[in-house]
Enzyme design. Sequence first.
Site, short mmCIF file in Angstrom:
data_model
loop_
_atom_site.label_atom_id
_atom_site.label_comp_id
_atom_site.label_asym_id
_atom_site.label_seq_id
_atom_site.Cartn_x
_atom_site.Cartn_y
_atom_site.Cartn_z
N GLY A 186 0.59 5.67 0.81
CA GLY A 186 -0.14 6.85 1.24
C GLY A 186 0.54 8.11 0.77
O GLY A 186 1.36 8.10 -0.15
N GLY A 187 0.19 9.21 1.41
CA GLY A 187 0.73 10.49 0.97
C GLY A 187 2.18 10.70 1.35
O GLY A 187 2.83 11.60 0.81
N MET A 188 2.69 9.88 2.26
CA MET A 188 4.03 10.11 2.76
C MET A 188 4.95 8.90 2.59
O MET A 188 6.17 9.05 2.53
CB MET A 188 3.96 10.49 4.24
CG MET A 188 5.24 11.04 4.82
SD MET A 188 4.96 11.62 6.50
CE MET A 188 6.59 12.29 6.84
N VAL A 203 4.42 0.94 1.77
CA VAL A 203 4.68 -0.22 2.61
C VAL A 203 4.83 -1.45 1.72
O VAL A 203 3.99 -1.70 0.84
CB VAL A 203 3.55 -0.44 3.64
CG1 VAL A 203 3.86 -1.65 4.52
CG2 VAL A 203 3.35 0.80 4.51
N GLY A 212 0.83 -1.20 0.00
CA GLY A 212 0.00 0.00 0.00
C GLY A 212 0.86 1.25 0.00
O GLY A 212 2.05 1.21 0.30
N ASP A 263 -3.66 9.62 15.91
CA ASP A 263 -4.31 9.32 14.63
C ASP A 263 -5.03 7.97 14.69
O ASP A 263 -4.95 7.16 13.77
CB ASP A 263 -3.27 9.32 13.50
CG ASP A 263 -3.92 9.50 12.12
OD1 ASP A 263 -5.08 9.96 12.07
OD2 ASP A 263 -3.27 9.18 11.12
#
Length: 419
Positions: free
Chosen positions: A34-36, A39, A32, A149
């Site tokens: 994400g924005g940063m 993985v 996967g 979070d």
Amino acid sequence: MSAENDANSAVLADELIGKTIGGKYQLLSLLGKGGMSAVYKASQLPINRVVAVKMLLSHLSSDENSIKRFLQEAQAAGQIVHPNIVTIFDFGFTENQQAYLVMDYLEGETLADYLKRKGRIPFKRAIPIFMEICDALDEAHRHNVVHRDLKPSNIVLQDLPDFGKRPRIVDFGIAKVLDAESQHLTKTGDVFGSPLYMSPEQCEGRSLDSRSDIYSLGVVFYEVLSGQLPLAGQSALETMRLHLNEIPPSLQKVSGPQFPIPLALENLIFKMMAKDREKRPLTMAAVKLELQQILAGESNQLSGNITHMKREFSRKSKTVAIAAGTLLFALSLSVFAYPGVCSQLAQMQLANGVKLYSSGKMSEAEASLLSSLDWSQRAGSKSGESRSLGVLLKVYESEHKDSEASQVRRRRRELIKEE
């Protein structure tokens, strides 16, 4: 993140598959992105242990703040050893100076994905899961680590043979700050978190403590039980305004009668989501204790209901046994009195009477009339004998015993003529 950067990162992600980083982690597949960070599923060489490698995206490798936040996750989760928190056991940089951290590879799905499939979790199954989450977060808070979070996508339901699903908390201490398009991703600036799950003080950018996590977990709990978020606006700003000012609808009302929720559990969740953090439970340990008491209360209520049912059944069984015994005793006397209808009655009742009465096919009043047939005949009570024979006729007809029923009808006609 710009479309160009996004495209470049996707290409790089493909190029990294099969590469070995840090001299010992061979990247097998992309799990996967994400924005940063991205993985990967990886194999730790030479022992071939399957691990997960989280890598900072290439265009952020020179951004000092991004590297610091990435390192913060490794430091925050790395100091906590708990079965319900993902274990981070390595941190480093690739040859291209991309930061990465190495952690447990978890077989399972996120709570978010589970809710997409199932919609919700019944409270009796949800409470043990959240007790484990509370235990994990309490350990984190003891190390002065606030997650900031908490949301379903950061809770993995790990599949364990013979033990069902174990919740594992991931993404400690790092904010996903770059994707401004989604409320589910962390925002840049002084406000970090996911607006759909953020505490009021988090929405205002104030300093946070463990009670902010308690609020967020209350929101997750509400969603898990009801299948919908307690507060959700049309935008991130609208959602944060709702968290600051609005009270969610009743959990029992949202869930509906087909998914009952104990009032004590609803009260606890709303206490966790109190706008004023001073009114929330002080610690995750306190939340866990209340959950234990609620679950114990439900178990005691179930146990009490079963005990009551057993007592009621025992009481009724004794009543049936006594009545049936009395009936059999009366009928056994009639066997020796009359060889005609009365002996037929005795034979029939000795075989079927208790069964009919015990199963509810014959009322107690009917059984009493039937047992008094011998007495009515002896006393010469034609009306009593006729009533008793009426019950006997009903039994014979239900048993399809036509010959016996015919004899009873004939005797009843004789009684009517004699009257």
